[in-house]
Design an enzyme around this catalytic site. Structure first.
Site, PDB file in Angstrom:
ATOM      1  N   LYS A 103     -12.631  -9.167  -4.599  1.00 51.05           N
ATOM      2  CA  LYS A 103     -11.179  -8.981  -4.611  1.00 51.05           C
ATOM      3  C   LYS A 103     -10.612  -9.648  -5.876  1.00 51.05           C
ATOM      4  O   LYS A 103     -11.343  -9.875  -6.838  1.00 51.05           O
ATOM      5  CB  LYS A 103     -10.574  -9.562  -3.323  1.00 51.05           C
ATOM      6  CG  LYS A 103     -10.829  -8.669  -2.104  1.00 51.05           C
ATOM      7  CD  LYS A 103      -9.975  -7.423  -2.177  1.00 51.05           C
ATOM      8  CE  LYS A 103     -10.078  -6.563  -0.938  1.00 51.05           C
ATOM      9  NZ  LYS A 103      -9.174  -5.399  -1.021  1.00 51.05           N
ATOM     10  N   ASP A 118      -7.448  -8.148   3.722  1.00 56.11           N
ATOM     11  CA  ASP A 118      -6.598  -9.029   2.915  1.00 56.11           C
ATOM     12  C   ASP A 118      -6.154 -10.280   3.667  1.00 56.11           C
ATOM     13  O   ASP A 118      -5.560 -11.179   3.062  1.00 56.11           O
ATOM     14  CB  ASP A 118      -5.358  -8.269   2.434  1.00 56.11           C
ATOM     15  CG  ASP A 118      -5.688  -7.279   1.331  1.00 56.11           C
ATOM     16  OD1 ASP A 118      -6.623  -7.550   0.555  1.00 56.11           O
ATOM     17  OD2 ASP A 118      -5.020  -6.236   1.245  1.00 56.11           O
ATOM     18  N   ARG A 148       1.676   4.309  -3.015  1.00 57.30           N
ATOM     19  CA  ARG A 148       1.421   5.717  -2.695  1.00 57.30           C
ATOM     20  C   ARG A 148       2.701   6.548  -2.757  1.00 57.30           C
ATOM     21  O   ARG A 148       2.668   7.714  -3.152  1.00 57.30           O
ATOM     22  CB  ARG A 148       0.753   5.813  -1.316  1.00 57.30           C
ATOM     23  CG  ARG A 148      -0.714   5.341  -1.344  1.00 57.30           C
ATOM     24  CD  ARG A 148      -1.212   4.967   0.056  1.00 57.30           C
ATOM     25  NE  ARG A 148      -2.631   4.653   0.101  1.00 57.30           N
ATOM     26  CZ  ARG A 148      -3.162   3.477  -0.222  1.00 57.30           C
ATOM     27  NH1 ARG A 148      -2.379   2.489  -0.659  1.00 57.30           N
ATOM     28  NH2 ARG A 148      -4.472   3.283  -0.120  1.00 57.30           N
ATOM     29  N   SER A 172       0.834  -1.213   0.000  1.00 60.37           N
ATOM     30  CA  SER A 172       0.000   0.000   0.000  1.00 60.37           C
ATOM     31  C   SER A 172       0.866   1.259   0.000  1.00 60.37           C
ATOM     32  O   SER A 172       0.618   2.213  -0.746  1.00 60.37           O
ATOM     33  CB  SER A 172      -0.901   0.026   1.239  1.00 60.37           C
ATOM     34  OG  SER A 172      -1.831  -1.012   1.204  1.00 60.37           O
ATOM     35  N   ARG A 210     -12.961  -6.868 -12.258  1.00 65.68           N
ATOM     36  CA  ARG A 210     -13.257  -6.152 -11.010  1.00 65.68           C
ATOM     37  C   ARG A 210     -13.994  -4.842 -11.275  1.00 65.68           C
ATOM     38  O   ARG A 210     -13.762  -4.188 -12.281  1.00 65.68           O
ATOM     39  CB  ARG A 210     -11.958  -5.914 -10.221  1.00 65.68           C
ATOM     40  CG  ARG A 210     -11.347  -7.226  -9.768  1.00 65.68           C
ATOM     41  CD  ARG A 210     -10.042  -7.052  -9.046  1.00 65.68           C
ATOM     42  NE  ARG A 210     -10.211  -6.444  -7.743  1.00 65.68           N
ATOM     43  CZ  ARG A 210      -9.205  -6.175  -6.919  1.00 65.68           C
ATOM     44  NH1 ARG A 210      -7.969  -6.471  -7.285  1.00 65.68           N
ATOM     45  NH2 ARG A 210      -9.425  -5.622  -5.749  1.00 65.68           N
TER      46      ARG A 210
END
Length: 445
Positions: free
Chosen positions: A353, A326, A33, A29, A129
């Protein structure tokens, strides 16, 4: 267009005690970013510990396509020479985000308020998705999206030439949606407000502040209210990426269920918005010690010492789901080796997911001799303290499903095979080497 090579089956067999030090890759994550915010800052951002899984590499490639200079200097060491908020160039090619839902949704947000057009695609899993959850709020800024039926990739986004600030309540707990709206808000005038009924992982808020954005978080009757002031000049940063708690979950859980194990997992993020699995494991009776607690790059981290443990079934409350979304696949494996039933509620988000993770885990666990109950929003694993194993489990191109069943095989009575281990490279390329280094019996075929 993103494809997928031939399947690479892998088999895990009952293993002796796992021992040693497990060096986990950087947090996925935070890695995504860091690249995106680095590209939107003015000047050079230095990153250490970047996860070099395929998902993050695809985001690095996307930032290059939008005009940022992204350079790898060594393992985990990268620099990003940013173009500033509003400085993206129109990409000449289709942006292929591979398997990464986080990558595509965050990049869509970052470009949504620039006057340019970009087309996005991904692999077979990502093309299934739903993207409407991101393109709907982006439309409020003035962004137009043209995708396949059901809001699916491939999709072309036409950025808003004159974006307006937005006030948006996120309808489901999703850090990806929240982050996409905040990134879009960077290049909109005035204040963009995101309201979350349930708090989700807060890496975007921490990192936006770190890069110099004006951002406040308050709690009100509607939930958590995040206010971002648009059109800042983001300042380049030095980002030390902590180790990924979602990747650490696999060696941690393997050590808990493989008899006689004791491992040390250094430098893992203890961000409270990502800590749900570890809270749950402690409730189950796990022997996990958090040593050398400290802060790195604005994130709390600790070294985890983990010993094999006798575990009991627990009920996991639905409000914990956002902090461990997750980790349910690997938790369901641990639950199979516990005594008694583990009830996981509030998990319907798992159905959209990389695969329908509830269905994938339920079918695989049943094939290995574990009794399961499920409905749309709940998964119940009836643990017996032992698992027969002896099955081949379908991964549905999902890295977390693949790793979860390989961990199961390390403690099951008979070997467990996954039909395709290749998706593991998206988040944890070193998984096999790391686990065999600790003593796991894990091999191709």
């Amino acid at each position: 267009m993103s494809g997928h090579g031939p399947a690479q089956p892998m088999t895990a067999r009952r293993s002796g005690p796992l021992k040693g030090r497990a060096e986990i890759p950087g947090d996925k994550s935070i890695s995504h970013r860091a690249l995106i915010l680095g590209a939107m800052a003015v000047g050079e951002t230095q990153i250490t510990g970047l996860l070099e899984g395929q998902d993050v590499l695809d985001t690095a490639k996307a930032m290059r396509a939008f005009g940022a200079e992204v350079i790898q200097h060594g393992p985990g060491a990268w620099s990003v020479h940013g173009v500033g908020v509003g400085g993206f160039a129109e990409p000449a090619e289709v942006i292929d985000c591979g398997n990464s839902g986080t990558g595509v949704r965050l990049v869509m947000g970052a470009m949504a308020t620039s006057p340019l057009t970009a087309t996005f695609t991904g692999d077979a899993s990502l093309r299934k998705r739903p993207m409407g959850r991101v393109t709907d709020p982006l439309a409020l800024f003035g962004t137009r999206a043209y995708g396949r039926k059901g809001g699916r990739l491939p999709m072309t986004l036409v950025g808003a030439a004159d974006p307006v600030p937005v006030r948006y309540t996120v309808p489901m707990p999703s850090a990806q949606v929240k982050s996409a709206v905040l990134l879009a808000g960077l290049n909109a005038p005035g204040q963009t407000v995101v309201i979350e009924r349930e708090a989700t992982r807060d890496h975007s808020e921490r990192m936006l502040r770190g890069f110099g954005a004006e951002l406040s978080v308050e709690t009100g009757p509607e939930g958590q209210i995040i206010t971002l002031t648009g059109q800042p000049e983001l300042r380049p940063q030095t980002v030390a990426v902590p180790r990924d708690p979602s990747s650490a979950a696999f060696p941690v859980c393997a050590a808990l269920i493989v008899e006689g194990s004791e491992i040390l997992v250094p430098g893992v993020s203890r961000n409270p918005t990502r800590d749900g699995l570890y809270v749950t494991l402690l409730e189950m009776g796990a022997d996990i010690a958090f040593e050398n607690e400290r802060e790195e790059g604005g994130e709390p981290v600790a070294d985890l010492r983990v010993r094999a443990s006798a575990l009991k079934g627990v009920e996991v409350p639905p409000e914990r789901a956002p902090s461990m979304i997750d980790e349910y696949p690997i938790l369901s494996v641990v639950a199979a080796f516990a005594e008694g039933s583990t009830i996981m509620r509030g998990v319907k988000e798992l159905r959209v997911k990389e695969s329908d993770r509830i269905d994938a885990m339920a079918r695989g666990l049943e094939a290995c001799g574990v009794r399961i109950e499920e409905d749309e929003d709940t998964l119940i694993v009836h643990g017996m303290g032992r698992v027969p194993g002896g099955a081949t489990c379908a991964t549905h191109l999902d890295h977390r499903i693949a790793m979860s069943f390989l961990v199961l095989g390390m403690a099951a009575e008979a070997p467990v095979t996954v039909d395709d281990g290749s998706p593991i490279a998206t988040s944890f390329p070193a998984f096999t080497d790391l686990m065999t280094g600790l003593g796991a019996d894990l091999a191709a075929g």
